[in-house]
Design an enzyme around this catalytic site. Structure first.
Site, mmCIF file in Angstrom:
data_model
loop_
_atom_site.group_PDB
_atom_site.id
_atom_site.type_symbol
_atom_site.label_atom_id
_atom_site.label_comp_id
_atom_site.label_asym_id
_atom_site.label_seq_id
_atom_site.Cartn_x
_atom_site.Cartn_y
_atom_site.Cartn_z
ATOM 1 C CD GLU A 207 4.069 12.619 18.297
ATOM 2 O OE1 GLU A 207 4.177 11.507 17.563
ATOM 3 O OE2 GLU A 207 5.096 12.404 19.418
ATOM 4 C CB THR B 103 5.594 -2.848 4.401
ATOM 5 O OG1 THR B 103 5.823 -1.711 5.349
ATOM 6 C CG2 THR B 103 6.013 -4.011 5.171
ATOM 7 C CD GLN C 66 18.946 -1.980 32.623
ATOM 8 O OE1 GLN C 66 19.253 -1.361 30.832
ATOM 9 N NE2 GLN C 66 20.265 -1.319 33.355
ATOM 10 C CD GLU D 139 -0.582 -0.143 9.679
ATOM 11 O OE1 GLU D 139 -1.800 -0.276 9.975
ATOM 12 O OE2 GLU D 139 0.393 -1.204 8.890
ATOM 13 N N GLY E 175 21.368 -7.281 30.701
ATOM 14 C CA GLY E 175 22.528 -6.821 30.982
ATOM 15 C C GLY E 175 23.394 -6.943 30.112
ATOM 16 C CG PHE F 251 -1.945 0.984 1.188
ATOM 17 C CD1 PHE F 251 -3.114 0.920 0.233
ATOM 18 C CD2 PHE F 251 -1.892 1.791 2.457
ATOM 19 C CE1 PHE F 251 -3.939 1.750 0.443
ATOM 20 C CE2 PHE F 251 -2.883 2.821 2.396
ATOM 21 C CZ PHE F 251 -4.241 3.142 1.418
ATOM 22 N N GLY F 252 0.990 1.903 -0.789
ATOM 23 C CA GLY F 252 1.552 3.082 -1.175
ATOM 24 C C GLY F 252 1.125 4.694 -1.058
ATOM 25 C CG LEU F 253 -0.896 7.334 2.769
ATOM 26 C CD1 LEU F 253 -1.777 7.665 1.884
ATOM 27 C CD2 LEU F 253 -2.165 6.167 3.424
ATOM 28 C CB THR F 254 4.098 7.201 3.653
ATOM 29 O OG1 THR F 254 3.397 6.447 4.704
ATOM 30 C CG2 THR F 254 5.621 8.384 4.118
HETATM 31 C C1 LIG Z 1 9.449 0.203 8.307
HETATM 32 C C2 LIG Z 1 8.542 1.056 7.946
HETATM 33 C C3 LIG Z 1 7.507 0.751 6.841
HETATM 34 C C4 LIG Z 1 6.916 1.822 6.454
HETATM 35 N N1 LIG Z 1 5.350 1.344 5.532
HETATM 36 C C5 LIG Z 1 4.210 1.866 5.349
HETATM 37 C C6 LIG Z 1 3.562 0.460 3.879
HETATM 38 O O1 LIG Z 1 4.123 0.330 3.797
HETATM 39 N N2 LIG Z 1 3.063 2.171 3.648
HETATM 40 C C7 LIG Z 1 2.761 3.989 4.135
HETATM 41 O O2 LIG Z 1 1.845 3.913 2.809
HETATM 42 N N3 LIG Z 1 3.901 3.881 5.257
HETATM 43 C C8 LIG Z 1 4.707 3.742 5.162
HETATM 44 N N4 LIG Z 1 5.706 4.035 6.258
HETATM 45 C C9 LIG Z 1 5.282 5.179 6.504
HETATM 46 C C10 LIG Z 1 4.861 5.600 7.833
HETATM 47 O O3 LIG Z 1 3.615 5.326 8.091
HETATM 48 C C11 LIG Z 1 5.131 7.279 8.271
HETATM 49 O O4 LIG Z 1 6.553 7.162 8.409
HETATM 50 C C12 LIG Z 1 4.831 7.500 9.553
HETATM 51 O O5 LIG Z 1 3.258 7.723 9.052
HETATM 52 C C13 LIG Z 1 4.566 8.817 9.798
HETATM 53 O O6 LIG Z 1 4.846 9.912 9.036
HETATM 54 P P1 LIG Z 1 6.410 10.739 8.286
HETATM 55 O O7 LIG Z 1 7.812 9.447 8.629
HETATM 56 O O8 LIG Z 1 6.429 11.103 7.724
HETATM 57 O O9 LIG Z 1 6.451 11.767 9.189
HETATM 58 P P2 LIG Z 1 6.247 12.855 10.160
HETATM 59 O O10 LIG Z 1 4.544 13.372 9.454
HETATM 60 O O11 LIG Z 1 6.992 14.121 9.495
HETATM 61 O O12 LIG Z 1 6.070 13.245 10.947
HETATM 62 C C14 LIG Z 1 7.157 13.635 11.615
HETATM 63 C C15 LIG Z 1 6.592 13.917 13.242
HETATM 64 O O13 LIG Z 1 5.866 15.153 13.265
HETATM 65 C C16 LIG Z 1 4.962 14.888 14.247
HETATM 66 N N5 LIG Z 1 3.907 15.583 13.977
HETATM 67 C C17 LIG Z 1 3.197 15.630 12.362
HETATM 68 N N6 LIG Z 1 1.789 16.468 12.590
HETATM 69 C C18 LIG Z 1 1.740 16.509 13.497
HETATM 70 C C19 LIG Z 1 0.600 17.327 14.451
HETATM 71 N N7 LIG Z 1 -0.059 18.054 13.529
HETATM 72 N N8 LIG Z 1 0.968 17.398 16.024
HETATM 73 C C20 LIG Z 1 1.973 16.723 16.215
HETATM 74 N N9 LIG Z 1 2.740 16.628 16.407
HETATM 75 C C21 LIG Z 1 2.877 16.261 14.686
HETATM 76 C C22 LIG Z 1 4.923 13.013 14.422
HETATM 77 O O14 LIG Z 1 4.311 11.862 14.858
HETATM 78 C C23 LIG Z 1 6.000 12.558 13.522
HETATM 79 O O15 LIG Z 1 6.905 12.281 15.594
HETATM 80 C C24 LIG Z 1 6.347 3.285 6.785
HETATM 81 C C25 LIG Z 1 7.538 3.134 7.697
HETATM 82 C C26 LIG Z 1 8.970 2.655 8.477
HETATM 83 C C27 LIG Z 1 9.550 3.372 8.807
#
Ligand SMILES: Cc1cc2nc3c(=O)[nH]c(=O)nc-3n(C[C@H](O)[C@H](O)[C@H](O)COP(=O)(O)OP(=O)(O)OC[C@H]3O[C@@H](n4cnc5c(N)ncnc54)[C@H](O)[C@@H]3O)c2cc1C
Length: 386
Positions: free
Chosen positions: A372, A160, A341, A368, A344, A123-126
């Site tokens: 926050e 993923t 911990q 997912e 050790g 699923f390609g969202l990010t």
């Molecule tokens: C190993 C791995 C597998 C993944 N697999 C998939 C996948 O299969 N498909 C897919 O689509 N995505 C996938 N992702 C993406 C994942 O869902 C995102 O990394 C996640 O949703 C966070 O988005 P971001 O990394 O852009 O962080 P950002 O959105 O940039 O957030 C950065 C920080 O800011 C905080 N933040 C952002 N907005 C706010 C707000 N309004 N108030 C307070 N704090 C805020 C966040 O909580 C975080 O701490 C994967 C990520 C990883 C690392």
């Protein structure tokens, strides 16, 4: 605490517990060290029907539900999270969108092979500039009316299961137009692996989940037939909100499994390891730490199962799923830190499962929906959002 599970679910839990112990535990350490995808384990999980758990038998599934999926994910993650996330992403993110939003033809084309694990879906969202704010999607899809094809351009990150030898498709979100008010219309489109212009980068170097597959994807004038649109045009945003709501329950079950695995390993080690002439587990400081870890794993289980029971019963579950995901991921990180911990110096050695659990725990507070984002959802459900 299996008293409220049917005999079938209790048996499923025991079967997967044995599988994790007998098949995954002896092999996963080496695969993880070498950053290798666990193809043989995935094949065996396919043969067991795990990839088809929550789907009807007419599409090759097992006719179960999200509760059954959660039970399985928890047992897998008690031993290893790379394997568990491969199943979670394959089912919740890969196959579920097609089952929930696909046409009959799309379901018949994809689900039977997804349910057996012959192929994996992703699923390609990010995107680089849109994770938590997934509505900021920049990938575009334009309908070429002369050929009746979508032409997709853009980049997705952290996806993923997207680049394994058995990946069959990626469902991508893309902007397909503008509403009369000028807002982007986000739609979901199925892109089969190997479509020209669809490039899969080398796997990321990750802190944890090292035996799972995570990649960046690029789409350069990728053409797929118009009928690869999933559901109605402009419904992509609503679709992924639904998928992520349900996925939170699955991730929460996985996090609970990791938290419980930390307890299992710590109890064992506290009895074996001697210091000052007696087992370290005879010290109240260690006993109390393990008692707190058990309390957290138990409570996390109550939380995800409550959300799953609500989902299965057709009741609202959004807040409960967010609570469960927030709580279970927090305690997974807590328990991984405490288990390390208790071990050790050995807890810092990769040959010990707790070292792997420690590395695998942090992503649970991010993937997912970050912690926050879960708090934002809970507050919104309580009528507090502005
Ligand atoms: C190993 C791995 C597998 C993944 N697999 C998939 C996948 O299969 N498909 C897919 O689509 N995505 C996938 N992702 C993406 C994942 O869902 C995102 O990394 C996640 O949703 C966070 O988005 P971001 O990394 O852009 O962080 P950002 O959105 O940039 O957030 C950065 C920080 O800011 C905080 N933040 C952002 N907005 C706010 C707000 N309004 N108030 C307070 N704090 C805020 C966040 O909580 C975080 O701490 C994967 C990520 C990883 C690392």
């Amino acid at each position: 605490m299996d008293h409220n599970l049917t005999p079938e679910l209790q048996e499923l839990r025991r079967t997967v517990e044995r599988f994790a112990h007998d098949v995954i535990a002896p092999r996963i350490g080496a695969l993880y060290e070498r950053h290798e995808f666990p193809y043989e384990i995935v094949r065996e999980m396919g043969r067991m029907g795990l990839f088809g758990l929550p789907f009807p038998e007419e599409y090759g599934g097992m006719g179960g539900d999200y509760l059954a999926l959660g039970i399985v994910l928890e047992e897998l993650a008690r031993v290893d999270s790379s394997v568990a996330i491969t199943l979670e992403a394959g089912v919740s993110l890969g196959a579920m969108p097609i089952y929930l939003f696909g046409t009959e033809a799309q379901k018949r084309t994809w689900l039977p092979r997804l349910c057996t694990g012959e192929i994996l879906g992703a699923f390609g969202l990010t995107e680089a500039d849109g994770g938590s704010d997934a509505g900021a999607t920049r990938t575009t899809a334009r309908l070429d009316e002369s050929t009746n094809e979508w032409v997709i351009n853009g980049t997705k990150c952290f996806i993923t299961n997207s680049g394994t030898d058995i990946t069959g498709l990626v469902t991508v979100t893309a902007v397909t137009g503008r509403s009369p008010e000028g807002k982007p219309l986000i739609s979901s489109i199925i892109v089969p692996s190997g479509t020209p212009g669809f490039t899969v980068a080398a796997p990321y170097s990750k802190v944890g989940w090292n035996a799972s597959d995570t990649r960046e994807l690029t789409f350069s004038d990728v053409r797929v037939p118009a009928e690869n649109l999933l559901g109605k045009e402009g419904r992509g945003y609503a679709q992924f909100l639904r998928i992520l709501d349900e996925g939170r329950i699955a991730i929460s079950a996985l996090a609970t499994g990791l938290a419980q695995g930390c307890v299992d390993e710590s109890v064992k080690y506290a009895k074996e390891r001697h210091a000052f002439g007696r087992p370290i587990g005879s010290n109240q400081a260690i006993q109390f730490k393990i008692a707190d870890m058990e309390m957290k794993a138990h409570t996390a289980r109550l939380a995800w199962r409550d959300a799953a029971f609500r989902l299965v019963a057709g009741e609202p579950f959004k807040k409960e799923a967010a609570l469960a995901k927030l709580y279970s991921s927090t305690v997974a990180v807590d328990n991984a830190r405490d288990a390390t911990q208790i071990h050790g110096g050995y807890g810092f050695m990769n040959e010990y499962p707790v070292a792997r659990m420690w590395r695998d725990s942090k992503i649970l507070e991010i993937g997912e929906g970050t912690s926050e984002v879960q708090r934002m959802l809970i507050a919104r459900e309580m009528g507090l959002a502005g």
